[in-house]
Design a protein around this motif. Structure first.
Motif, PDB file in Angstrom:
ATOM      1  N   TYR A  15       3.832   8.706 -19.310  1.00 23.29           N
ATOM      2  CA  TYR A  15       4.627   8.661 -18.229  1.00 23.29           C
ATOM      3  C   TYR A  15       5.856   7.733 -17.361  1.00 23.29           C
ATOM      4  O   TYR A  15       5.915   6.786 -19.306  1.00 23.29           O
ATOM      5  CB  TYR A  15       3.874   7.651 -16.598  1.00 23.29           C
ATOM      6  CG  TYR A  15       4.740   7.097 -15.381  1.00 23.29           C
ATOM      7  CD1 TYR A  15       4.660   7.802 -15.003  1.00 23.29           C
ATOM      8  CD2 TYR A  15       5.516   6.332 -15.608  1.00 23.29           C
ATOM      9  CE1 TYR A  15       5.461   7.672 -14.240  1.00 23.29           C
ATOM     10  CE2 TYR A  15       6.432   5.445 -14.350  1.00 23.29           C
ATOM     11  CZ  TYR A  15       6.100   6.303 -13.670  1.00 23.29           C
ATOM     12  OH  TYR A  15       7.048   5.951 -12.253  1.00 23.29           O
ATOM     13  N   LEU A  31      -4.138   7.038 -16.443  1.00 25.82           N
ATOM     14  CA  LEU A  31      -3.883   7.380 -15.487  1.00 25.82           C
ATOM     15  C   LEU A  31      -4.858   8.064 -14.956  1.00 25.82           C
ATOM     16  O   LEU A  31      -5.323   9.248 -15.243  1.00 25.82           O
ATOM     17  CB  LEU A  31      -2.892   7.212 -14.434  1.00 25.82           C
ATOM     18  CG  LEU A  31      -1.444   5.950 -15.362  1.00 25.82           C
ATOM     19  CD1 LEU A  31      -0.193   7.021 -14.936  1.00 25.82           C
ATOM     20  CD2 LEU A  31      -1.815   4.537 -14.793  1.00 25.82           C
ATOM     21  N   GLY A  80      -5.389  11.205  -8.624  1.00 29.82           N
ATOM     22  CA  GLY A  80      -4.030  11.165  -7.886  1.00 29.82           C
ATOM     23  C   GLY A  80      -3.126  11.612  -9.260  1.00 29.82           C
ATOM     24  O   GLY A  80      -3.419  12.673  -9.630  1.00 29.82           O
ATOM     25  N   ASP A 139      -2.280  11.290 -12.802  1.00 31.05           N
ATOM     26  CA  ASP A 139      -4.218  11.954 -13.023  1.00 31.05           C
ATOM     27  C   ASP A 139      -3.369  12.881 -14.940  1.00 31.05           C
ATOM     28  O   ASP A 139      -3.115  13.171 -15.171  1.00 31.05           O
ATOM     29  CB  ASP A 139      -5.241  12.801 -13.082  1.00 31.05           C
ATOM     30  CG  ASP A 139      -6.427  12.814 -13.515  1.00 31.05           C
ATOM     31  OD1 ASP A 139      -7.007  14.413 -13.487  1.00 31.05           O
ATOM     32  OD2 ASP A 139      -7.112  11.576 -13.843  1.00 31.05           O
ATOM     33  N   GLY A 163       3.741  12.641  -5.579  1.00 28.89           N
ATOM     34  CA  GLY A 163       2.533  12.629  -4.760  1.00 28.89           C
ATOM     35  C   GLY A 163       2.859  12.544  -3.355  1.00 28.89           C
ATOM     36  O   GLY A 163       4.026  14.199  -3.177  1.00 28.89           O
ATOM     37  N   ALA A 215       3.078   6.220  -6.707  1.00 36.90           N
ATOM     38  CA  ALA A 215       1.534   6.365  -6.522  1.00 36.90           C
ATOM     39  C   ALA A 215       0.482   5.699  -6.896  1.00 36.90           C
ATOM     40  O   ALA A 215       1.562   4.302  -8.229  1.00 36.90           O
ATOM     41  CB  ALA A 215       1.534   7.218  -7.621  1.00 36.90           C
ATOM     42  N   TYR A 266      -1.935   2.341  -8.776  1.00 37.26           N
ATOM     43  CA  TYR A 266      -3.315   2.590  -9.390  1.00 37.26           C
ATOM     44  C   TYR A 266      -3.927   1.240  -9.328  1.00 37.26           C
ATOM     45  O   TYR A 266      -2.640  -0.215  -9.511  1.00 37.26           O
ATOM     46  CB  TYR A 266      -2.783   2.849 -10.798  1.00 37.26           C
ATOM     47  CG  TYR A 266      -2.692   4.756 -10.956  1.00 37.26           C
ATOM     48  CD1 TYR A 266      -3.636   5.510 -10.996  1.00 37.26           C
ATOM     49  CD2 TYR A 266      -1.010   4.890 -10.313  1.00 37.26           C
ATOM     50  CE1 TYR A 266      -3.099   6.482 -11.176  1.00 37.26           C
ATOM     51  CE2 TYR A 266      -1.579   6.102 -10.238  1.00 37.26           C
ATOM     52  CZ  TYR A 266      -2.425   7.626 -10.598  1.00 37.26           C
ATOM     53  OH  TYR A 266      -2.631   9.085 -10.234  1.00 37.26           O
ATOM     54  N   HIS A 280      -6.944   3.058 -12.226  1.00 42.34           N
ATOM     55  CA  HIS A 280      -7.784   4.098 -11.081  1.00 42.34           C
ATOM     56  C   HIS A 280      -6.994   4.253  -9.721  1.00 42.34           C
ATOM     57  O   HIS A 280      -6.229   3.615  -9.703  1.00 42.34           O
ATOM     58  CB  HIS A 280      -9.200   4.080 -10.096  1.00 42.34           C
ATOM     59  CG  HIS A 280     -10.486   3.938 -11.601  1.00 42.34           C
ATOM     60  ND1 HIS A 280     -10.567   5.549 -11.294  1.00 42.34           N
ATOM     61  CD2 HIS A 280     -10.717   3.058 -12.199  1.00 42.34           C
ATOM     62  CE1 HIS A 280     -11.725   5.424 -12.359  1.00 42.34           C
ATOM     63  NE2 HIS A 280     -11.790   3.957 -13.118  1.00 42.34           N
ATOM     64  N   TYR A 281      -6.381   5.646  -9.500  1.00 40.81           N
ATOM     65  CA  TYR A 281      -5.495   5.987  -8.361  1.00 40.81           C
ATOM     66  C   TYR A 281      -6.235   5.328  -6.424  1.00 40.81           C
ATOM     67  O   TYR A 281      -7.260   5.715  -6.916  1.00 40.81           O
ATOM     68  CB  TYR A 281      -5.184   7.128  -8.494  1.00 40.81           C
ATOM     69  CG  TYR A 281      -5.179   7.966  -6.427  1.00 40.81           C
ATOM     70  CD1 TYR A 281      -3.653   7.861  -7.060  1.00 40.81           C
ATOM     71  CD2 TYR A 281      -5.830   8.845  -6.176  1.00 40.81           C
ATOM     72  CE1 TYR A 281      -2.864   8.205  -5.717  1.00 40.81           C
ATOM     73  CE2 TYR A 281      -4.616   9.123  -4.646  1.00 40.81           C
ATOM     74  CZ  TYR A 281      -3.422   9.117  -4.808  1.00 40.81           C
ATOM     75  OH  TYR A 281      -2.589   9.576  -3.925  1.00 40.81           O
ATOM     76  N   ARG A 282      -5.520   4.674  -5.511  1.00 36.62           N
ATOM     77  CA  ARG A 282      -5.556   4.271  -5.153  1.00 36.62           C
ATOM     78  C   ARG A 282      -5.175   5.227  -3.691  1.00 36.62           C
ATOM     79  O   ARG A 282      -4.831   4.427  -2.856  1.00 36.62           O
ATOM     80  CB  ARG A 282      -5.799   2.611  -4.800  1.00 36.62           C
ATOM     81  CG  ARG A 282      -4.767   2.238  -4.840  1.00 36.62           C
ATOM     82  CD  ARG A 282      -4.952   0.086  -4.710  1.00 36.62           C
ATOM     83  NE  ARG A 282      -3.808  -0.300  -4.751  1.00 36.62           N
ATOM     84  CZ  ARG A 282      -2.500  -0.651  -4.288  1.00 36.62           C
ATOM     85  NH1 ARG A 282      -2.575  -0.234  -3.619  1.00 36.62           N
ATOM     86  NH2 ARG A 282      -1.743  -2.040  -4.609  1.00 36.62           N
ATOM     87  N   ASP A 300      -1.620   6.841  -2.074  1.00 36.87           N
ATOM     88  CA  ASP A 300       0.542   6.930  -2.516  1.00 36.87           C
ATOM     89  C   ASP A 300       1.129   6.354  -1.361  1.00 36.87           C
ATOM     90  O   ASP A 300       0.565   5.507  -0.359  1.00 36.87           O
ATOM     91  CB  ASP A 300       0.786   8.036  -1.168  1.00 36.87           C
ATOM     92  CG  ASP A 300      -0.024   9.358  -3.101  1.00 36.87           C
ATOM     93  OD1 ASP A 300       0.227   9.018  -4.045  1.00 36.87           O
ATOM     94  OD2 ASP A 300      -0.082  10.786  -2.601  1.00 36.87           O
TER      95      ASP A 300
END
Length: 98
Positions: free
Chosen positions: A13, A33, A36, A39, A64, A71, A73, A92-94, A96
């Motif tokens: 990233y 990541l 989302g 990923d 997003g 985004a 995480y 983990h994505y949670r 936006d």
């Protein structure tokens, strides 16, 4: 996996999309990541304290729900992760945020 997903997988990233070597660097530590819009990307967490790792990250992205938003995480140290140099945990994505 679509073209965008393949483009992101294994990249770090924040590295420029045309960087000739967008992957992990020796001596650095990364969180993978998971889920989302980001990923598969790796987030450089070198030097982060355990408290900072536990907080997770809000990462600016155009990919997003809110272009130009973030985004979100959450830290998941026990999360399964793809093997890779320096990958020590998963985020983990949670959702936006604008």
């Amino acid at each position: 996996m679509n073209g965008d997903e393949q483009l992101l997988r294994g990249r770090v990233y924040g590295h420029d999309h045309d960087d000739p070597d967008p992957g992990p660097r020796p001596g650095r530590t990364y969180a993978q990541l998971i889920g989302g819009p980001l990923d598969g990307l790796l987030l450089d967490v070198t030097g982060w304290t355990p408290d900072e790792l536990g907080t997770g990250a809000a990462l600016p992205t155009e990919l997003g729900r809110f272009p130009g938003g973030r985004a979100l995480y959450d830290s998941a140290p026990e999360a399964p992760r793809a093997p890779g140099p320096g990958v020590t945990c998963g985020f983990h994505y949670r959702g936006d945020a604008p």
